[in-house]
Enzyme design. Sequence first.
Site, PDB file in Angstrom:
ATOM      1  CG  HIS A 254      -2.124  -0.871   1.104  1.00  0.00           C
ATOM      2  ND1 HIS A 254      -3.137  -0.890   2.034  1.00  0.00           N
ATOM      3  CD2 HIS A 254      -2.507  -1.730   0.121  1.00  0.00           C
ATOM      4  CE1 HIS A 254      -4.092  -1.718   1.636  1.00  0.00           C
ATOM      5  NE2 HIS A 254      -3.732  -2.256   0.486  1.00  0.00           N
TER       6      HIS A 254
ATOM      7  CD  GLU B 150      -1.194   4.239   3.859  1.00  0.00           C
ATOM      8  OE1 GLU B 150      -1.074   3.513   2.836  1.00  0.00           O
ATOM      9  OE2 GLU B 150      -2.299   4.548   4.341  1.00  0.00           O
TER      10      GLU B 150
ATOM     11  CB  SER C 200      -8.498   7.042   6.093  1.00  0.00           C
ATOM     12  OG  SER C 200      -8.644   6.555   7.401  1.00  0.00           O
TER      13      SER C 200
ATOM     14  CB  CYS D  75      -1.282   1.330   6.289  1.00  0.00           C
ATOM     15  SG  CYS D  75      -1.078   0.672   4.613  1.00  0.00           S
TER      16      CYS D  75
END
Lengths: 145, 145
Positions: B50, B52, B77, B82
């Site tokens: 992802h 992040e 978000s 993450c």
Amino acid sequence: MDRFMELAMAEAEKGLAEGGIPIGSVLVCDGKVLGSGRNQRVQQGSAIRHGEMDALENAGRHSADVYARSTLYTTLSPCAMCSGAILLYGIPRVVIGENKTFQGEEDLLRSRGVELEVLNDPSCIDMMEGFIREKPELWNEDIGV
Amino acid sequence: MDRFMELAMAEAEKGLAEGGIPIGSVLVCDGKVLGSGRNQRVQQGSAIRHGEMDALENAGRHSADVYARSTLYTTLSPCAMCSGAILLYGIPRVVIGENKTFQGEEDLLRSRGVELEVLNDPSCIDMMEGFIREKPELWNEDIGV
């Protein structure tokens, strides 16, 4: 020992032989191995490839229905990151080799309905105890302390 | 927009241009970028990168004291995985581009003392809304539904 936990343990031993952190994992769906892996902090200089994450990555991309039929085997209690990945993908069952040397987010997982089986297998405990004794700084880095 | 969120947004836009999922992230310590990244599900066939996670991986290995002085910027978000990584490494502050198209584990993060700043920036929202409209199946795969 369960044959899938044996595979996870073999991954952990491979990691130890490579000079790495000895934690291995296997993702299993419908009785078949989708992917296996081991902690890659040393080998790949990775901050995110814990054993469980490496197994998930090596398993490749899957839809939610595959994860929903899967079990994740890991030689050590899953940390917050790996527990979060289990929750993200809705993996309903996790078999944990041991949680004596480190306890991850087991309460969080259980509170979200994940079934945990903790084996506390002596060979898993011995391997981690030996590793932590020999390389405490590397271990602390891996668990963010 | 904050310059670090601009960098995260630039990563997301790069991902979109590559045919990927447009989520970008930047890890910042002491005012300097340690690493930036973007969702790599399409580009690398990755189940774990992802935005992040890619930023954390690209930042490389760090000790806990570095993460303790860091802020993670992300255009969306953070999901359970993450968020778990944020908790593992003890990152104390997360700046979130938007939480209108997806709300991750914000309550869990706050309950563990992580400071969250949610911008709900219109350009972040527009980009995700457009992407989800065009590729709902890819999006569902990424969030495990």
